[in-house]
Structures are given as C-alpha cells and as structure tokens.
Design a protein around this motif. Structure first.
Motif, PDB file in Angstrom:
ATOM      1  N   GLY A 160       5.079  -1.735  -2.186  1.00  0.00           N
ATOM      2  CA  GLY A 160       3.953  -1.862  -3.096  1.00  0.00           C
ATOM      3  C   GLY A 160       3.643  -3.302  -3.466  1.00  0.00           C
ATOM      4  N   VAL A 161       2.513  -3.441  -4.156  1.00  0.00           N
ATOM      5  CA  VAL A 161       2.007  -4.729  -4.616  1.00  0.00           C
ATOM      6  C   VAL A 161       1.682  -4.567  -6.098  1.00  0.00           C
ATOM      7  CG1 VAL A 161       0.135  -6.414  -4.333  1.00  0.00           C
ATOM      8  CG2 VAL A 161       1.056  -5.235  -2.327  1.00  0.00           C
ATOM      9  N   PRO A 162       1.992  -5.559  -6.932  1.00  0.00           N
ATOM     10  CA  PRO A 162       1.649  -5.434  -8.352  1.00  0.00           C
ATOM     11  C   PRO A 162       0.145  -5.193  -8.538  1.00  0.00           C
ATOM     12  CG  PRO A 162       3.117  -7.285  -8.022  1.00  0.00           C
ATOM     13  CD  PRO A 162       2.720  -6.803  -6.666  1.00  0.00           C
ATOM     14  N   VAL A 163      -0.192  -4.319  -9.470  1.00  0.00           N
ATOM     15  CA  VAL A 163      -1.588  -4.006  -9.754  1.00  0.00           C
ATOM     16  C   VAL A 163      -2.285  -5.258 -10.279  1.00  0.00           C
ATOM     17  CG1 VAL A 163      -3.077  -2.662 -11.298  1.00  0.00           C
ATOM     18  CG2 VAL A 163      -1.135  -1.565 -10.159  1.00  0.00           C
ATOM     19  N   GLY A 164      -3.508  -5.506  -9.791  1.00  0.00           N
ATOM     20  CA  GLY A 164      -4.297  -6.656 -10.239  1.00  0.00           C
ATOM     21  C   GLY A 164      -4.932  -7.381  -9.077  1.00  0.00           C
ATOM     22  N   LYS A 165      -5.523  -8.536  -9.407  1.00  0.00           N
ATOM     23  CA  LYS A 165      -6.212  -9.349  -8.397  1.00  0.00           C
ATOM     24  C   LYS A 165      -5.236 -10.303  -7.726  1.00  0.00           C
ATOM     25  CE  LYS A 165     -10.608  -8.985 -10.662  1.00  0.00           C
ATOM     26  NZ  LYS A 165     -11.917  -9.556 -10.802  1.00  0.00           N
ATOM     27  N   HIS A 166      -5.428 -10.462  -6.408  1.00  0.00           N
ATOM     28  CA  HIS A 166      -4.539 -11.305  -5.605  1.00  0.00           C
ATOM     29  C   HIS A 166      -5.344 -12.187  -4.673  1.00  0.00           C
ATOM     30  CE1 HIS A 166      -0.913  -8.907  -6.602  1.00  0.00           C
ATOM     31  NE2 HIS A 166      -1.809  -7.947  -6.724  1.00  0.00           N
ATOM     32  N   ARG A 167      -4.823 -13.398  -4.455  1.00  0.00           N
ATOM     33  CA  ARG A 167      -5.307 -14.237  -3.367  1.00  0.00           C
ATOM     34  C   ARG A 167      -4.420 -13.902  -2.167  1.00  0.00           C
ATOM     35  NH1 ARG A 167      -4.471 -17.465  -7.610  1.00  0.00           N
ATOM     36  NH2 ARG A 167      -2.687 -18.449  -6.597  1.00  0.00           N
ATOM     37  N   VAL A 168      -4.994 -13.947  -0.981  1.00  0.00           N
ATOM     38  CA  VAL A 168      -4.258 -13.514   0.213  1.00  0.00           C
ATOM     39  C   VAL A 168      -4.232 -14.635   1.241  1.00  0.00           C
ATOM     40  CG1 VAL A 168      -4.184 -11.823   2.089  1.00  0.00           C
ATOM     41  CG2 VAL A 168      -4.949 -11.123  -0.193  1.00  0.00           C
TER      42      VAL A 168
END
Length: 165
Positions: A112-120
């Motif tokens: 999983g990935v933490p909930v929220g906005k991410h730069r990739v």
C-alpha cells in the motif's frame, strides 16, 4: 532437619554461609539479591506487556497498482517511487515488472501507499553488463519527483494508477 556439613575446605566461606544436607545451598545475601531481582524482573515483564502493541499502527493506506508505458509500450523494467506531499508520511515504491505492471508498498508498513497526494518518480535503466555503463531508458526528468510532473492522489481502498510516458 539441617545438618551442617562443614569441612576444613569450607572454612574460608563467610560465617553467614551454611550448607544443608542434600543439593540445597543457602546463601542469605544471594537469596536477598534474588528477591530484589524477582521484583525488577516482574516490573520489567509488566512493562513489556503494558507497552506491547502500543507503537504506531502506521498511516492510513490505499492499495496502489498500475501499469507504466513508454512510447505506447509497457516499460519492461524500473522502479517507481511515490513521495508523499505530507511531511512525516513514508514513501512507497514498486519494482516494475516485464509487462509494465507494478504493486506499490512501503518499507515499514508493507503493501500500500499512504492516503493523500504524492509526487512520483520513475527510474528505468538497461544494464549492459559489468564492463559497460547503464543506459537510461527514460528521459532524465522522470528520475526526479520534483521535475517529473507525475502525481498520484491515493485514497483508501483500491487505486489503479497508470502512467503513460
């Protein structure tokens, strides 16, 4: 019934030390020390039980899978990294498979990935052996989360995030 078994070779022992018939040996100072140790061990065991499972449960996570394509074809190798815009959240990453798919996870909290906005950012190179330098498959801008222009908004539950480069 206690019978003293003192022999000449035991004369150097302290006067408080007495021997009893059989395998039991009585040392008053050691008994007192062990009594205190039992108290400390009991406190230590209580602390372990009391604080077990009190660590951070981790951030709220969303499952993230997807596909990475480059020039219309699946990217056959590489690493994709999700860098959270919220401070204190762990980054997530995934190895890109030969068919271009990936499943993201974190090092400390698993899938999983933490909930929220991410730069990739995505890094992909061809390895030509130990004597030759690696060759970048993607333009250099994709290897930086600040320059790639790639983002992902992760919500709780299933998230399919595809990247067409």
């Amino acid at each position: 019934m206690a019978i003293s078994t003192r022999s000449p070779r035991h004369r150097s022992l302290p006067a408080a030390t007495t021997f009893f018939l059989g395998d039991r040996i009585h040392f008053p100072l050691i008994r007192e020390f062990l009594g205190h140790m039992k108290k400390y061990l009991a406190l230590f065991a209580f602390a372990i039980v009391a604080f077990a499972g009190c660590g951070p449960a981790g951030p709220e996570m969303g499952d993230v899978t997807g596909m990475v394509t480059f020039k219309g074809k699946p990217l056959p190798t590489g690493t994709i990294t999700f860098v959270p815009e919220t401070d204190g959240q762990p980054s997530a990453f995934a190895e890109i498979q030969e068919d271009g798919t990936y499943v993201a996870k974190t090092r400390d909290f698993g899938d999983g990935v933490p909930v929220g906005k991410h730069r990739v950012m995505i890094i992909a190179v061809k390895d030509h052996g130990p004597e030759a330098p690696v060759e970048a498959i993607l333009p250099l801008k994709y290897s930086s989360d600040r320059q790639s222009g790639l983002t992902a908004d992760v919500s709780k539950g299933e998230n399919i995030v595809n990247f067409s480069l």
